[in-house]
Design an enzyme around this catalytic site. Structure first.
Site, PDB file in Angstrom:
ATOM      1  N   HIS A  80       0.828  -1.214   0.000  1.00  7.44           N
ATOM      2  CA  HIS A  80       0.000   0.000   0.000  1.00  7.44           C
ATOM      3  C   HIS A  80       0.860   1.260   0.000  1.00  7.44           C
ATOM      4  CE1 HIS A  80      -3.769  -2.216   0.742  1.00  7.44           C
ATOM      5  NE2 HIS A  80      -3.038  -2.988   1.521  1.00  7.44           N
ATOM      6  N   ASN A 153     -10.141  -3.384   1.807  1.00  9.61           N
ATOM      7  CA  ASN A 153      -9.765  -3.370   0.396  1.00  9.61           C
ATOM      8  C   ASN A 153     -11.006  -3.181  -0.463  1.00  9.61           C
ATOM      9  OD1 ASN A 153      -6.987  -3.884   0.851  1.00  9.61           O
ATOM     10  ND2 ASN A 153      -7.342  -6.079   0.947  1.00  9.61           N
TER      11      ASN A 153
END
Length: 713
Positions: A80, A153
């Site tokens: 990320h 997510n």
């Protein structure tokens, strides 16, 4: 002096630089060990109290493996790394006190401040936004009872079931260690080698190969908490819960060719889209949805709700929309806020609790451990972006980056020097771990309820529309076609895909040059699970709302001599519906309409292309169209929009651009009136009544898949 490597058969007797080995030089037959050389016989399952029990802190192999993984990147996030963030607020529609005591979910008058960070997962900070990847959707709620981090997510499942496999998976999907290639891509040998050997990845791989992995924007992307959590009310009654974020603009995606071109033309496409939408007042909105399940129903649906590789179909447990998230402010400083924000799955408030999901249990440790390296020590919660709005009182002391200045002499509990402060909270107001009976042998083993790896992968594929299925197969052909080792391609086809769908496996085998799979032997019919579905239409993006063009961007292609009166009417109508119309011309110098009015293009055919827009419009005007036909980039603008199945509107003479673009497989343009076949709106002359509304309807449909070529026989 040249260093010699020791022969594996004659180990050195002293610690010298010759002992440094590369990954490739590791001798065959080497035994897996810890950093202290302790042999390890099992690295697929963390140590738990019973096969469905919590992960035990004494699992030194898991802690070392995860600790080393968490500290591999300084200071960039291990995963990320590339993201964009925004401030906003959340407000619940009605009290959920029946299910939870969390104040931000029980007080409809409360506007809870939030910070949301969207991200790609695999790429570095310098990679592109539109790569095929999972997207992070992490929300920090600054509640009156402390910070709650919902770290999710845009895909509701994950690749693995037990967190001890997380370092293995991420190592496999990241660039390969010998050459740091490829960046931000899963189309390489190590990822598919891992997939072919770890069947629990099958379901997530199908999502990764679907259109969900290339979202149109962060504003048009769903979010999921992935894990099963608990909500606990004031009386101690608990329900299992799955968290969902539902975008009010609907869920839409790019097509693969677009996403690849955007990576070059505008690698910041998603960042820019989010920033500009908020600056323009088009605030992204999402509704929080909950799937609520009684605790006793954890195994009711034919799979284990503690298994993060499984989705709970909405047809079995509907999603109840309980509140709205609005993002209304961009960060003032990207580094200070978006980069320094620290999310942690362990950040929960009274009324929200964990389950024994072994992937969730690992994340409780991993996120906190990661911040110690990335943000320089234990005081990262004092950074402005991480600081709670709730008052903080404890005895934590010193450490790197201390910002607050405690003045009390008493930094311990209990004490009298500080008047006994801070006092312990009333248990009814404090966070109290849900009591549950835990018993079992200390064991490294997966529960049998986690053993089905393929049925939900099949469910997902069968739930998609025909165009979505075709895109998924094309993605598999592209990704596996990039794998260099034929034995890996063969394993993916014969060990994974054939268990998901035989037709898919056969098509992919042909495309990637491996022998076609043999049909699986039909299993003996057992007693079907009572609560199952063959398909789940909710998994298809094609069910997304198609009734608005709000925030859609339309390119209007112009040159000198364009029909200005028509353009003004079309632009005014579309903008009244919430869309944006941008003029694209040969240069940034003004162009003159038929009526003698001048308009200044915002972009040129060099700086823009159709992949940056949701639709393309070409006003009439003989001189303008003749000029556009002589500009290859302008013609390509129309061709790409047609190939990518976007809405096209061409009035009067502009219909000739379809011939110039080589995509005139439509019927001839109408001699009079309107034609709107396949999302291509054509009028015989300018300002035909109904032209703009027909165009708006075509834009709202997002794509017109009937234009796509059929798959090869």
């Amino acid at each position: 002096m040249r260093l010699r490597r020791s022969s594996p058969k004659t180990p050195p007797t002293s610690l010298k630089s010759e002992q440094l080995e590369t990954f490739r030089d590791r001798p065959e037959g080497t035994v897996l060990t810890t950093d202290q050389g302790i042999p390890i016989s099992e690295t697929d399952n963390s140590l738990k109290a019973g096969v469905r029990g919590p992960t035990l802190l004494e699992d030194f192999h898991f802690r070392e493996k995860m600790m080393r993984f968490d500290h591999e990147r300084i200071p960039e996030r291990v995963v990320h790394a590339r993201g964009a963030g925004a401030h906003g607020y959340f407000q619940v529609y009605k009290s959920l006190e029946k299910y939870t005591q969390a104040r931000f979910l029980t007080d409809p008058s409360l506007r809870t401040p939030v910070f949301v960070r969207f991200s790609t997962v695999g790429g570095s900070r310098g990679s592109a936004d539109t790569v095929r990847d999972v997207r992070g959707f992490a929300t920090k709620f600054y509640t009156p009872e402390g910070n709650f981090d919902l770290v999710g997510n845009n895909i509701p499942v994950f690749f693995i079931q037990d967190g001890i496999k997380f370092p293995d998976f991420v190592h496999a999907v990241k660039p390969e260690p010998h050459n740091e290639i490829p960046q931000a891509s899963s189309a390489h040998d190590s990822l598919w080698d891992f997939v072919s050997l770890v069947p629990e990845t099958a379901h997530m791989v199908m999502w990764l190969m679907s259109d969900r992995a290339i979202p149109r924007s962060y504003r048009m992307m769903e979010g999921f908490g992935v894990h099963t959590f608990r909500l606990v009310n004031a009386e101690g009654k608990a329900h299992l819960v799955k968290f969902h974020w539902k975008p009010l603009l609907g869920t839409h995606s790019l097509v693969w060719d677009e996403s690849q071109k955007l990576s070059g033309k505008d690698p910041d496409f998603h960042r820019r889209d989010l920033w500009e939408a908020i600056e323009n007042g088009d605030f992204p909105e999402y509704e929080l949805g909950l799937q609520l399940i009684p605790e006793e129903d954890v195994l009711k649906y034919g799979f284990d709700l503690l298994d993060a590789t499984k989705v709970l179909p909405e047809e079995l447990v509907p999603v109840e929309r309980v509140g709205k998230l609005t993002l209304d402010r961009n960060p003032d400083n990207f580094f200070a806020e978006t980069e320094q924000v620290a999310f942690c799955v362990a950040n929960v408030v009274p009324g929200i609790d964990f389950t024994n999901d072994p992937l969730l249990q690992a994340r409780l440790f991993s996120y906190l451990d990661t911040q110690l390296t990335r943000l320089g020590g234990p005081n990262f919660a004092e950074l402005p972006i991480n600081r709670p709005v709730a008052p903080v009182h404890n005895h934590q002391q010193d450490g790197f980056g201390r910002q607050t200045i405690p003045t009390s002499r008493a930094n311990y509990h209990p004490n009298t020097l500080g008047g006994g402060c801070p006092f312990l909270a009333n248990p009814r107001q404090a966070f109290v771990h849900r009591q549950e009976r835990v018993e079992g042998h200390k064991i490294r083993q997966r529960s049998k309820s986690f053993s089905d790896h393929f049925s939900q992968a099949t469910l997902f594929y069968k739930s998609l529309s025909k165009p979505e299925q075709e895109h998924l197969v094309n993605a598999l052909e592209f990704e596996i076609g990039k794998v260099e080792r034929p034995e890996i391609r063969e394993r993916v086809v014969n060990e994974v895909l054939v268990n998901v769908d035989f037709e898919v496996a056969t098509r992919v085998a042909r495309a990637v040059g491996v022998a076609p799979p043999k049909p699986l032997k039909k299993a003996k019919a057992g007693k079907p699970a009572k609560f199952t579905v063959e398909t789940s239409p909710a998994l298809s993006q094609e069910r997304s709302p198609r009734d608005s063009i709000k925030t859609r961007k339309i390119a209007a292609l112009v040159a000198d001599g364009f029909a200005g009166k028509e353009l003004a009417h079309v632009r005014k109508t579309l903008e009244a519906m919430g869309a944006t119309v941008e003029l694209v011309g040969p240069t940034l110098s003004p162009v003159t309409s038929l009526e003698g009015q001048q308009e200044k293009p915002l972009k040129t055919y060099v700086t823009a292309s159709s992949v940056m827009y949701d639709a393309v419009y070409v006003p009439g005007g003989e001189k303008s169209v003749a000029a556009l036909r002589k500009v290859p980039l302008a013609v390509d603008f129309v061709r790409e929009a047609f190939v990518h199945c976007k809405a096209l509107a061409l009035s009067g003479e502009a219909a000739a651009l379809l011939d110039a673009a080589g995509v005139s497989q439509l019927a001839p343009p109408p001699a009079k009136g309107l034609d709107g076949a396949l999302g291509v709106i054509r009028s015989a002359k300018s300002e035909t009544k109904g032209f703009t509304q027909l165009f708006a309807d075509a834009i709202a449909a997002h794509r017109h898949w009937a234009r796509e070529a059929p798959p090869p026989a």
